[in-house]
Design a protein around this motif. Structure first.
Motif, PDB file in Angstrom:
ATOM      1  N   ALA A  18      -3.866   2.651   8.326  1.00 30.99           N
ATOM      2  CA  ALA A  18      -3.587   1.296   7.856  1.00 30.99           C
ATOM      3  C   ALA A  18      -4.829   0.674   7.244  1.00 30.99           C
ATOM      4  O   ALA A  18      -4.794   0.078   6.165  1.00 30.99           O
ATOM      5  N   THR A  19      -5.957   0.811   7.932  1.00 32.46           N
ATOM      6  CA  THR A  19      -7.207   0.238   7.431  1.00 32.46           C
ATOM      7  C   THR A  19      -7.576   0.836   6.080  1.00 32.46           C
ATOM      8  O   THR A  19      -7.949   0.135   5.141  1.00 32.46           O
ATOM      9  N   ALA A  20      -7.431   2.176   5.983  1.00 35.00           N
ATOM     10  CA  ALA A  20      -7.786   2.848   4.728  1.00 35.00           C
ATOM     11  C   ALA A  20      -6.865   2.438   3.600  1.00 35.00           C
ATOM     12  O   ALA A  20      -7.298   2.231   2.471  1.00 35.00           O
ATOM     13  N   LEU A  21      -5.566   2.340   3.894  1.00 35.24           N
ATOM     14  CA  LEU A  21      -4.612   2.006   2.842  1.00 35.24           C
ATOM     15  C   LEU A  21      -4.820   0.593   2.345  1.00 35.24           C
ATOM     16  O   LEU A  21      -4.797   0.329   1.143  1.00 35.24           O
ATOM     17  N   VAL A  22      -5.034  -0.339   3.264  1.00 31.73           N
ATOM     18  CA  VAL A  22      -5.281  -1.714   2.852  1.00 31.73           C
ATOM     19  C   VAL A  22      -6.579  -1.798   2.056  1.00 31.73           C
ATOM     20  O   VAL A  22      -6.669  -2.476   1.034  1.00 31.73           O
ATOM     21  N   ALA A  23      -7.629  -1.060   2.508  1.00 26.47           N
ATOM     22  CA  ALA A  23      -8.893  -1.059   1.778  1.00 26.47           C
ATOM     23  C   ALA A  23      -8.710  -0.484   0.382  1.00 26.47           C
ATOM     24  O   ALA A  23      -9.270  -0.979  -0.587  1.00 26.47           O
ATOM     25  N   THR A  24      -7.910   0.563   0.286  1.00 26.36           N
ATOM     26  CA  THR A  24      -7.661   1.194  -1.008  1.00 26.36           C
ATOM     27  C   THR A  24      -7.029   0.220  -1.984  1.00 26.36           C
ATOM     28  O   THR A  24      -7.305   0.232  -3.178  1.00 26.36           O
ATOM     29  N   ALA A  25      -6.155  -0.636  -1.483  1.00 28.04           N
ATOM     30  CA  ALA A  25      -5.486  -1.599  -2.347  1.00 28.04           C
ATOM     31  C   ALA A  25      -6.468  -2.576  -2.961  1.00 28.04           C
ATOM     32  O   ALA A  25      -6.180  -3.215  -3.963  1.00 28.04           O
ATOM     33  N   CYS A  26      -7.647  -2.704  -2.343  1.00 32.44           N
ATOM     34  CA  CYS A  26      -8.631  -3.689  -2.803  1.00 32.44           C
ATOM     35  C   CYS A  26      -9.833  -3.048  -3.488  1.00 32.44           C
ATOM     36  O   CYS A  26     -10.757  -3.740  -3.891  1.00 32.44           O
ATOM     37  N   GLN A  31      -8.689   6.822  -0.653  1.00 30.71           N
ATOM     38  CA  GLN A  31      -8.905   7.619   0.543  1.00 30.71           C
ATOM     39  C   GLN A  31      -7.570   8.239   0.934  1.00 30.71           C
ATOM     40  O   GLN A  31      -6.600   7.536   1.109  1.00 30.71           O
ATOM     41  N   GLN A  32      -7.554   9.550   1.074  1.00 25.22           N
ATOM     42  CA  GLN A  32      -6.312  10.236   1.403  1.00 25.22           C
ATOM     43  C   GLN A  32      -6.120  10.221   2.913  1.00 25.22           C
ATOM     44  O   GLN A  32      -6.836  10.881   3.650  1.00 25.22           O
ATOM     45  N   THR A  33      -5.151   9.470   3.358  1.00 26.93           N
ATOM     46  CA  THR A  33      -4.964   9.292   4.787  1.00 26.93           C
ATOM     47  C   THR A  33      -3.526   9.554   5.224  1.00 26.93           C
ATOM     48  O   THR A  33      -3.295  10.317   6.143  1.00 26.93           O
ATOM     49  N   LEU A  34      -2.560   8.920   4.582  1.00 28.72           N
ATOM     50  CA  LEU A  34      -1.174   9.090   4.990  1.00 28.72           C
ATOM     51  C   LEU A  34      -0.639  10.445   4.543  1.00 28.72           C
ATOM     52  O   LEU A  34      -1.002  10.950   3.497  1.00 28.72           O
ATOM     53  N   ARG A  35       0.260  10.987   5.355  1.00 26.92           N
ATOM     54  CA  ARG A  35       0.901  12.255   5.029  1.00 26.92           C
ATOM     55  C   ARG A  35       2.382  11.997   4.783  1.00 26.92           C
ATOM     56  O   ARG A  35       3.054  11.401   5.617  1.00 26.92           O
ATOM     57  N   ILE A  36       2.886  12.489   3.631  1.00 26.62           N
ATOM     58  CA  ILE A  36       4.290  12.324   3.278  1.00 26.62           C
ATOM     59  C   ILE A  36       4.971  13.684   3.366  1.00 26.62           C
ATOM     60  O   ILE A  36       4.633  14.609   2.622  1.00 26.62           O
ATOM     61  N   ALA A  37       5.927  13.815   4.267  1.00 24.96           N
ATOM     62  CA  ALA A  37       6.727  15.039   4.348  1.00 24.96           C
ATOM     63  C   ALA A  37       7.740  15.001   3.219  1.00 24.96           C
ATOM     64  O   ALA A  37       8.551  14.074   3.123  1.00 24.96           O
ATOM     65  N   ALA A  38       7.708  16.005   2.358  1.00 25.80           N
ATOM     66  CA  ALA A  38       8.460  15.946   1.100  1.00 25.80           C
ATOM     67  C   ALA A  38       9.559  17.000   1.062  1.00 25.80           C
ATOM     68  O   ALA A  38      10.582  16.871   1.735  1.00 25.80           O
ATOM     69  N   GLY A  39       9.378  18.060   0.282  1.00 26.56           N
ATOM     70  CA  GLY A  39      10.438  19.053   0.110  1.00 26.56           C
ATOM     71  C   GLY A  39       9.911  20.276  -0.602  1.00 26.56           C
ATOM     72  O   GLY A  39       8.701  20.515  -0.643  1.00 26.56           O
ATOM     73  N   GLU A  40      10.827  21.041  -1.182  1.00 31.28           N
ATOM     74  CA  GLU A  40      10.472  22.285  -1.839  1.00 31.28           C
ATOM     75  C   GLU A  40       9.834  22.051  -3.206  1.00 31.28           C
ATOM     76  O   GLU A  40      10.216  21.109  -3.912  1.00 31.28           O
ATOM     77  N   PRO A  41       8.897  22.904  -3.612  1.00 29.18           N
ATOM     78  CA  PRO A  41       8.393  22.838  -4.985  1.00 29.18           C
ATOM     79  C   PRO A  41       9.546  22.961  -5.977  1.00 29.18           C
ATOM     80  O   PRO A  41      10.452  23.769  -5.798  1.00 29.18           O
ATOM     81  N   GLY A  42       9.525  22.129  -7.017  1.00 34.06           N
ATOM     82  CA  GLY A  42      10.587  22.135  -8.010  1.00 34.06           C
ATOM     83  C   GLY A  42      11.732  21.206  -7.691  1.00 34.06           C
ATOM     84  O   GLY A  42      12.642  21.045  -8.500  1.00 34.06           O
ATOM     85  N   GLY A  43      11.681  20.592  -6.505  1.00 35.46           N
ATOM     86  CA  GLY A  43      12.746  19.692  -6.095  1.00 35.46           C
ATOM     87  C   GLY A  43      12.371  18.228  -6.266  1.00 35.46           C
ATOM     88  O   GLY A  43      11.206  17.864  -6.456  1.00 35.46           O
TER      89      GLY A  43
END
Length: 307
Positions: A18-26, A31-43
Motif C-alpha cells: 500500500a505504501t509503495a503504491l500510494v508513493a508511486t502515484a505521487c 516500485q513493483q510490489t503488487l502481484r496480479i494472478a492472471a492467465g495463460e500467455p496469449g489469453g
C-alpha cells in the motif's frame, strides 16, 4: 525474512504494498510490489493484467486461469486476481472445486467473457449434445474454462472423451484433428484462435440451449450474449460470464482505492485487442460486482470519483 527471523505476515506485506503504491502515484519512480494472478500467455487475462500492471507498477503471474488465481489469493501468493464470476462465486461459498470458503472482495467488474466452444468449420456439431462420444478439450486444469466446461457437459447429460489442456496445446490438437472440439474462455478475437481460423477455418457452437439449466443450478453468473462479428466464422450466441478483478478481504483500503482510480481514470489504456465489444470500464458497470461484496476501499474510491 523479517528482523529476528520472523516471516512477514500477509498484513505486513500488504501494508508495504500500500505504501509503495500510494508513493508511486505521487512520484515517477515505479516500485513493483503488487502481484496480479492472471492467465495463460496469449489469453485475455494476461493481456489485461499486463496493461494494469504497467499502470500500477505491479507484477503479473502467469497461471492457468480463474481457479488457480483464486487459490493464489487465498494462499497469500497474489494480492489481485482476475477471475470469472462463476469461479469467484464457488470460491466465496466454498463450493466445488474449493473445499473451504475464500474471503474475497471485488474491486470491479471489468469485462465480459465469452465461452467459446470451438469446432472445425465443417464439423456437423450444432449443439453441445452433438458432441456426445467425441473428444473435447475443456480448458486447462485450474482454469475457469475447465470449471465451466465440466458443468456444461454434466448439465447436458452427454458422455464425452474429455481432457484439459492449455490453449496452445488444445489449438494444436484441433488443427491436427486429434480432438473434435475445444473450449476457451476469453475475449474475441483470441489471437491463437484467429490464427487457427486462417489456417483451418473454425466456428463457434451456440451454447444457449444449456443456459436455463446452468442458471437454475448456479445463478445469474451465466448470461446470454452475442459474440460480435469480426472474430472467426459467423456471429453466434453463446454464454457470457463477467470478469472480476478481486482481492483478499485483507487488502488495505488505500491499495484497493488506488487500483480503482486506475481502472476509472486510465480506462482507455486498459483495453486489450481481444476486448472487442466487451469493455465494462465505466463506473456503472465496474460497481456491479455480484456475487462478491465490494472491497470497502474500492467502494470509497467509486463514491469519491462519482463526485
Amino acid at each position: 525474512m523479517a528482523p529476528g527471523g520472523r516471516r512477514p505476515t500477509r498484513r505486513t506485506f500488504l501494508l508495504t504494498a500500500a505504501t509503495a503504491l500510494v508513493a508511486t502515484a505521487c512520484t515517477d519512480s515505479p516500485q513493483q510490489t503488487l502481484r496480479i494472478a492472471a492467465g495463460e500467455p496469449g489469453g485475455f487475462y494476461k493481456e489485461f493484467a499486463e496493461l494494469l500492471a504497467a499502470e500500477t507498477t505491479a507484477t503479473v503471474i502467469s497461471t492457468t486461469g480463474s481457479v488457480e488465481n483464486l487459490t493464489l489469493v487465498r494462499n497469500g501468493e497474489a494480492e489481485l486476481a482476475l477471475t470469472l464470476a462463476d469461479a469467484a462465486s464457488a470460491a466465496y461459498a466454498g463450493r466445488t472445486p474449493f473445499t473451504t470458503t475464500v474471503p474475497l472482495r471485488a474491486l470491479g467488474r471489468v469485462y465480459e467473457n465469452y465461452m467459446q466452444l470451438v469446432v472445425p468449420a465443417d464439423s456437423p456439431a450444432e449443439s453441445v449434445t452433438d458432441l456426445a462420444g467425441k473428444r473435447i478439450s475443456l480448458g486447462a486444469e485450474g482454469s475457469g474454462a475447465a470449471l465451466f466446461g465440466d458443468r456444461l457437459i454434466a448439465g447436458s447429460g452427454i458422455t464425452a472423451d474429455v481432457d484439459h489442456h492449455p490453449l496452445a496445446d488444445a489449438v494444436a490438437e484441433l488443427a491436427a484433428g486429434t480432438v473434435d472440439a475445444i473450449l476457451w474462455s476469453g475475449g474475441v478475437p483470441t489471437p491463437a484462435l484467429a490464427d487457427l481460423h486462417r489456417r483451418r477455418p473454425i466456428r463457434l457452437v451456440d451454447l444457449t440451449d444449456q443456459l436455463p439449466a446452468l442458471q437454475a443450478a448456479y445463478g445469474a453468473v451465466y448470461e446470454h450474449v452475442a459474440v460480435p462479428d469480426g472474430g472467426y466464422g459467423h456471429p453466434v450466441d453463446t454464454i457470457g460470464v463477467p470478469n472480476l478483478l478481486v482481492s483478499h478481504r485483507d487488502l488495505p483500503t488505500d491499495v484497493a482505492a488506488a487500483v480503482v482510480r486506475v481502472l476509472v481514470t486510465r480506462a482507455s489504456r486498459l483495453v486489450p485487442p481481444q476486448a472487442l465489444g466487451t469493455q465494462y470500464l465505466d463506473q456503472r458497470s465496474l460497481i456491479a460486482t455480484a456475487p462478491l461484496p465490494m472491497h470497502p476501499g474500492a467502494a470509497a474510491a467509486y463514491r469519491e470519483l462519482r463526485g
